[in-house]
Design a protein around this motif. Structure first.
Motif, mmCIF file in Angstrom:
data_model
loop_
_atom_site.group_PDB
_atom_site.id
_atom_site.type_symbol
_atom_site.label_atom_id
_atom_site.label_comp_id
_atom_site.label_asym_id
_atom_site.label_seq_id
_atom_site.Cartn_x
_atom_site.Cartn_y
_atom_site.Cartn_z
ATOM 1 N N HIS A 60 16.617 -9.133 3.176
ATOM 2 C CA HIS A 60 17.920 -8.474 3.063
ATOM 3 C C HIS A 60 18.944 -9.337 2.314
ATOM 4 O O HIS A 60 19.891 -8.808 1.723
ATOM 5 C CB HIS A 60 18.474 -8.149 4.457
ATOM 6 C CG HIS A 60 18.461 -9.318 5.386
ATOM 7 N ND1 HIS A 60 17.371 -9.618 6.191
ATOM 8 C CD2 HIS A 60 19.380 -10.291 5.641
ATOM 9 C CE1 HIS A 60 17.635 -10.712 6.898
ATOM 10 N NE2 HIS A 60 18.849 -11.133 6.584
ATOM 11 N N ARG A 61 18.760 -10.652 2.351
ATOM 12 C CA ARG A 61 19.701 -11.548 1.677
ATOM 13 C C ARG A 61 19.500 -11.543 0.169
ATOM 14 O O ARG A 61 20.408 -11.952 -0.576
ATOM 15 C CB ARG A 61 19.551 -12.985 2.197
ATOM 16 C CG ARG A 61 19.884 -13.172 3.659
ATOM 17 C CD ARG A 61 19.962 -14.651 4.020
ATOM 18 N NE ARG A 61 21.150 -15.249 3.446
ATOM 19 C CZ ARG A 61 22.321 -15.347 4.064
ATOM 20 N NH1 ARG A 61 22.475 -14.866 5.286
ATOM 21 N NH2 ARG A 61 23.342 -15.919 3.462
ATOM 22 N N GLY A 62 18.314 -11.123 -0.274
ATOM 23 C CA GLY A 62 18.032 -11.135 -1.706
ATOM 24 C C GLY A 62 16.909 -10.192 -2.062
ATOM 25 O O GLY A 62 15.769 -10.617 -2.251
ATOM 26 N N PRO A 63 17.200 -8.891 -2.156
ATOM 27 C CA PRO A 63 16.149 -7.909 -2.425
ATOM 28 C C PRO A 63 15.758 -7.795 -3.895
ATOM 29 O O PRO A 63 14.785 -7.110 -4.219
ATOM 30 C CB PRO A 63 16.781 -6.600 -1.934
ATOM 31 C CG PRO A 63 18.253 -6.803 -2.155
ATOM 32 C CD PRO A 63 18.505 -8.258 -1.894
ATOM 33 N N ASN A 64 16.502 -8.457 -4.806
ATOM 34 C CA ASN A 64 16.282 -8.242 -6.236
ATOM 35 C C ASN A 64 15.168 -9.092 -6.831
ATOM 36 O O ASN A 64 14.549 -8.698 -7.824
ATOM 37 C CB ASN A 64 17.579 -8.517 -7.007
ATOM 38 C CG ASN A 64 18.733 -7.654 -6.538
ATOM 39 O OD1 ASN A 64 19.791 -8.166 -6.182
ATOM 40 N ND2 ASN A 64 18.543 -6.348 -6.491
ATOM 41 N N ASP A 65 14.922 -10.254 -6.253
ATOM 42 C CA ASP A 65 13.918 -11.147 -6.845
ATOM 43 C C ASP A 65 13.544 -12.205 -5.819
ATOM 44 O O ASP A 65 14.249 -12.405 -4.817
ATOM 45 C CB ASP A 65 14.490 -11.824 -8.099
ATOM 46 C CG ASP A 65 13.435 -12.551 -8.918
ATOM 47 O OD1 ASP A 65 12.234 -12.248 -8.739
ATOM 48 O OD2 ASP A 65 13.813 -13.419 -9.727
ATOM 49 N N LYS A 66 12.428 -12.887 -6.057
ATOM 50 C CA LYS A 66 12.044 -14.023 -5.217
ATOM 51 C C LYS A 66 11.190 -14.972 -6.017
ATOM 52 O O LYS A 66 10.570 -14.615 -7.036
ATOM 53 C CB LYS A 66 11.325 -13.582 -3.952
ATOM 54 C CG LYS A 66 9.942 -13.004 -4.128
ATOM 55 C CD LYS A 66 9.273 -12.765 -2.771
ATOM 56 C CE LYS A 66 10.097 -11.847 -1.894
ATOM 57 N NZ LYS A 66 9.553 -11.752 -0.521
ATOM 58 N N GLY A 67 11.152 -16.223 -5.550
ATOM 59 C CA GLY A 67 10.332 -17.220 -6.217
ATOM 60 C C GLY A 67 10.021 -18.375 -5.280
ATOM 61 O O GLY A 67 10.765 -18.637 -4.330
ATOM 62 N N ILE A 68 8.910 -19.052 -5.544
ATOM 63 C CA ILE A 68 8.497 -20.223 -4.761
ATOM 64 C C ILE A 68 7.966 -21.275 -5.720
ATOM 65 O O ILE A 68 7.221 -20.959 -6.657
ATOM 66 C CB ILE A 68 7.395 -19.867 -3.734
ATOM 67 C CG1 ILE A 68 7.939 -18.917 -2.661
ATOM 68 C CG2 ILE A 68 6.836 -21.131 -3.076
ATOM 69 C CD1 ILE A 68 6.886 -18.464 -1.645
ATOM 70 N N VAL A 69 8.352 -22.525 -5.500
ATOM 71 C CA VAL A 69 7.758 -23.623 -6.237
ATOM 72 C C VAL A 69 7.123 -24.588 -5.243
ATOM 73 O O VAL A 69 7.733 -24.960 -4.229
ATOM 74 C CB VAL A 69 8.797 -24.345 -7.136
ATOM 75 C CG1 VAL A 69 9.929 -24.957 -6.322
ATOM 76 C CG2 VAL A 69 8.109 -25.419 -7.976
ATOM 77 N N LEU A 70 5.872 -24.947 -5.495
ATOM 78 C CA LEU A 70 5.141 -25.938 -4.697
ATOM 79 C C LEU A 70 5.216 -27.262 -5.443
ATOM 80 O O LEU A 70 4.883 -27.340 -6.631
ATOM 81 C CB LEU A 70 3.686 -25.513 -4.522
ATOM 82 C CG LEU A 70 3.428 -24.084 -4.018
ATOM 83 C CD1 LEU A 70 1.918 -23.835 -3.892
ATOM 84 C CD2 LEU A 70 4.122 -23.852 -2.697
ATOM 85 N N ILE A 71 5.637 -28.307 -4.739
ATOM 86 C CA ILE A 71 5.891 -29.590 -5.395
ATOM 87 C C ILE A 71 5.111 -30.710 -4.726
ATOM 88 O O ILE A 71 5.098 -30.827 -3.499
ATOM 89 C CB ILE A 71 7.395 -29.927 -5.366
ATOM 90 C CG1 ILE A 71 8.212 -28.833 -6.070
ATOM 91 C CG2 ILE A 71 7.665 -31.280 -6.021
ATOM 92 C CD1 ILE A 71 9.718 -29.006 -5.940
ATOM 93 N N ASP A 72 4.466 -31.511 -5.554
ATOM 94 C CA ASP A 72 3.863 -32.777 -5.123
ATOM 95 C C ASP A 72 4.882 -33.857 -5.461
ATOM 96 O O ASP A 72 5.021 -34.266 -6.611
ATOM 97 C CB ASP A 72 2.541 -32.993 -5.869
ATOM 98 C CG ASP A 72 1.949 -34.381 -5.645
ATOM 99 O OD1 ASP A 72 2.558 -35.177 -4.908
ATOM 100 O OD2 ASP A 72 0.880 -34.661 -6.212
ATOM 101 N N THR A 73 5.641 -34.294 -4.454
ATOM 102 C CA THR A 73 6.752 -35.214 -4.710
ATOM 103 C C THR A 73 6.282 -36.609 -5.110
ATOM 104 O O THR A 73 7.025 -37.360 -5.743
ATOM 105 C CB THR A 73 7.660 -35.329 -3.472
ATOM 106 O OG1 THR A 73 6.922 -35.915 -2.400
ATOM 107 C CG2 THR A 73 8.178 -33.967 -3.050
ATOM 108 N N ILE A 74 5.059 -36.959 -4.737
ATOM 109 C CA ILE A 74 4.547 -38.300 -5.041
ATOM 110 C C ILE A 74 4.211 -38.434 -6.521
ATOM 111 O O ILE A 74 4.528 -39.438 -7.170
ATOM 112 C CB ILE A 74 3.302 -38.617 -4.176
ATOM 113 C CG1 ILE A 74 3.693 -38.592 -2.692
ATOM 114 C CG2 ILE A 74 2.705 -39.972 -4.559
ATOM 115 C CD1 ILE A 74 2.525 -38.756 -1.751
#
Length: 595
Positions: free
Chosen positions: A32-46
């Motif tokens: 409900h906070r953002g019905p227009n789009d979504k995204g995820i980034v997976l990060i290896d911080t090391i």
């Protein structure tokens, strides 16, 4: 500009597929906070490696099908987007620049000016969104960029060049941000319900806070919540979280402190002119959007002023207004609301919480706001937001904050009278006592006795003769300086709960609430004013009243302002078909949310 829901999840250990699923579920809970789009980034911080997935790749499970343990992901940034400015994919989040990623919920209203400054410094831009401005402002100015922002925000940036998380919440906590820190893992969210998606986390009720609410109707006054494990990210703060360190260290930095603002001497007309210009600009920059805008009006000073100056900015375009009314009840504001709508020739829209009440809907409201309501005006806000959504309105201008800055609560005048006696200003005291009594229709002798009794209790408390047994009274009652009382109501006792309700009620219907009076320039200016420009001749918010158009004298000098009030009895009796006590009502609300 992007209003949305965010998630940031970091662990010292690599994530399993189950952890990824939990994050996706957490994001779905705040669609409900953002019905227009979504995204995820997976990060290896090391190793500074990352994989980004868009909405379709999340929905079709590409993110899960591709995930394998040979990619040592230990940080996830996720985002749901409600598009406000730059509706294109160029403003997609998480957003990347120079080995850094951001997830951002908010509005930096002066992004146009900051963007020009950054362009002059040599930066190029791929979008017209403020997200890109925030990210590149951080790249150039570091954590000092926050002091340049005029708006509301909560964000998390992974700085890959320094391998740290940089997090921030706006000056007044308009946009929510919560965190959980446990066993070398940390989670940041926009809403508390998101934590319930994580299978490796157990939540327990904070009994101290729950008992305080049920017995006294008081919410936590600090950054704790109704769960022991979850805390509210402190407003006016940033956090640098060094991921290179073996143990995560939470050292918050306070970048803004309104308690250190100096007061100044200024003539009434000069102050009125300066405040008028500030408010007009605050409204103007809060109309920046690519979607439709409306105004919540209650027939009071604050919302009428916003509409008054918005009409001047709209060049003849009709404005849609939204109001809560309860015709026939003592709390109804229809007369004053209609006066304002007729004068400004608006497109009025109305909601009646008594007629529209449904128990299932009320339960949904309780679960959405995530904390038990202390006033039924919160439910009225919920219905207004739904009405706006149904009318294709995405931005809601509201008057929140003016009462806390310019002295709008009845208790402010009582404290003002007490303050005048303590300071030995007896002539002013009796003058104000008489004026206030005449305006409010109060018995002068009885009011004088109330003030003296209050003073006597304060003396007993200060001298140690009498103890106050309520934490709320202990912290609030002993403050003497009027401006500090105003500031405490803005930072602790009043405004935070209205802002919480504003955010959940509006975002629950994918509507964004904007608060012109919480422009930090207006807050700074308001708290610099002498007392007599706020409370004077028996009138509260004296300077604001004098800014109202003289053709609206019924609004300008009204004495019985109520706000979006909704009769408690009418709502309470509809829950179980019969009237219930305030304690049973609180228990019902608490159990609906937390059990």
């Amino acid at each position: 500009m992007i209003l949305c829901g965010i998630l940031a999840y970091y662990s010292k250990q690599s994530f399993s597929e189950s952890n990824i699923k939990d994050c996706i579920s957490s994001l779905e809970l705040i669609e409900h906070r953002g019905p227009n789009d979504k995204g995820i980034v997976l990060i290896d911080t090391i190793n500074s490696l990352y994989k980004h997935y868009n909405k379709s790749q999340i929905i079709d499970n590409t993110i899960l099908n591709e995930y394998s343990l040979d990619f040592n992901c230990n940080l996830i940034l996720a985002h749901n987007r409600l598009s406000i400015i730059d509706l294109s994919t160029n403003a997609h989040q998480p957003m990347f620049f120079n080995n850094s990623w951001i997830v951002y919920n908010g509005e930096v209203y002066n992004y146009v000016e900051l963007k020009k400054e950054l362009i002059d410094l040599g930066y190029y831009f791929n979008s017209t969104s403020d997200t890109e401005v925030v990210l590149k402002a951080y790249h150039f100015w570091g954590k000092e960029c926050i002091k340049k922002f005029n708006g509301m925000w909560s964000f998390v940036i992974w700085d890959g060049n320094k391998n740290k998380l940089f997090c921030s919440n706006d000056r007044f906590g308009v946009k929510p941000l919560y965190y959980l820190n446990s066993n070398n893992q940390v989670i940041f969210t926009s809403e508390i319900k998101q934590f319930k998606s994580f299978s490796n986390i157990e939540l327990s009720i904070n009994q101290k806070n729950s008992n305080l609410y049920i017995s006294r109707g008081i919410h936590p006054l600090d950054n704790s919540t109704y769960y022991n494990e979850i805390s509210r990210f402190p407003k006016s703060h940033t956090l640098d979280l060094d991921l290179k360190k073996e143990k995560l260290s939470f050292n918050f930095y306070k970048y803004y402190d309104l308690y250190n603002l100096p007061q100044k001497k200024i003539a009434h007309e000069n102050a009125k002119f300066e405040l008028k210009e500030l408010l007009k600009n605050a409204i103007s920059i809060r109309t920046r959007s690519d979607v439709n805008l409306g105004v919540s009006i209650s027939g009071g000073i604050d919302s009428t002023l916003i509409l008054q100056y918005l009409v001047q900015l709209q060049n003849g375009n009709k404005i849609s207004t939204f109001s809560s009314i309860t015709p026939g009840s003592s709390s109804d504001e229809s007369y004053y609301i209609n006066k304002v709508n007729d004068f400004y020739n608006t497109i009025p829209n109305y909601s009646n919480p008594i007629i529209e009440f449904e128990r299932e809907d009320f339960n949904n409201f309780l679960k959405q706001i995530e904390f038990p309501p202390v006033t039924m005006s919160f439910y009225a806000q919920w219905l207004i937001s739904r009405l706006m959504h149904n009318k294709n309105i995405t931005i809601n201008l509201v008057g929140q904050g003016a009462d806390e800055i310019f002295g709008g609560y009845h208790t402010h005048y009582f404290r003002f009278l007490r303050y005048l006696i303590i300071k030995g200003k007896l002539i002013s005291y009796f003058s104000e006592l008489n004026a206030y009594s005449n305006i409010k229709g109060l018995n002068k002798i009885n009011l004088h006795k109330i003030i003296l009794s209050d003073l006597l209790t304060l003396f007993y408390y200060k001298s140690g003769i009498k103890k106050l047994d309520q934490r709320f009274n202990l912290e609030r009652f002993s403050v003497i300086e009027l401006i500090k009382i105003f500031k405490n109501d803005l930072t602790k006792y009043e405004l935070p709960f209205f802002l919480h309700s504003d955010d959940r009620s509006s975002m629950g219907h994918s509507v964004e609430t904007r608060h012109p009076f919480l422009d930090y320039r207006i807050v700074n200016f308001g708290y610099s004013l002498p007392n007599n420009l706020c409370l004077n001749k028996g009138w509260s918010k004296f300077i604001l009243r004098n800014m109202i158009d003289n053709n609206l004298r019924d609004i300008k000098w009204r004495v019985d302002k109520k706000g979006f009030t909704t009769p408690f009895e009418d709502i309470a009796k509809n829950i179980n078909g019969k009237p219930i006590s305030i304690f049973d009502f609180r228990s019902y609300c608490f159990d609906t949310i937390f059990k």
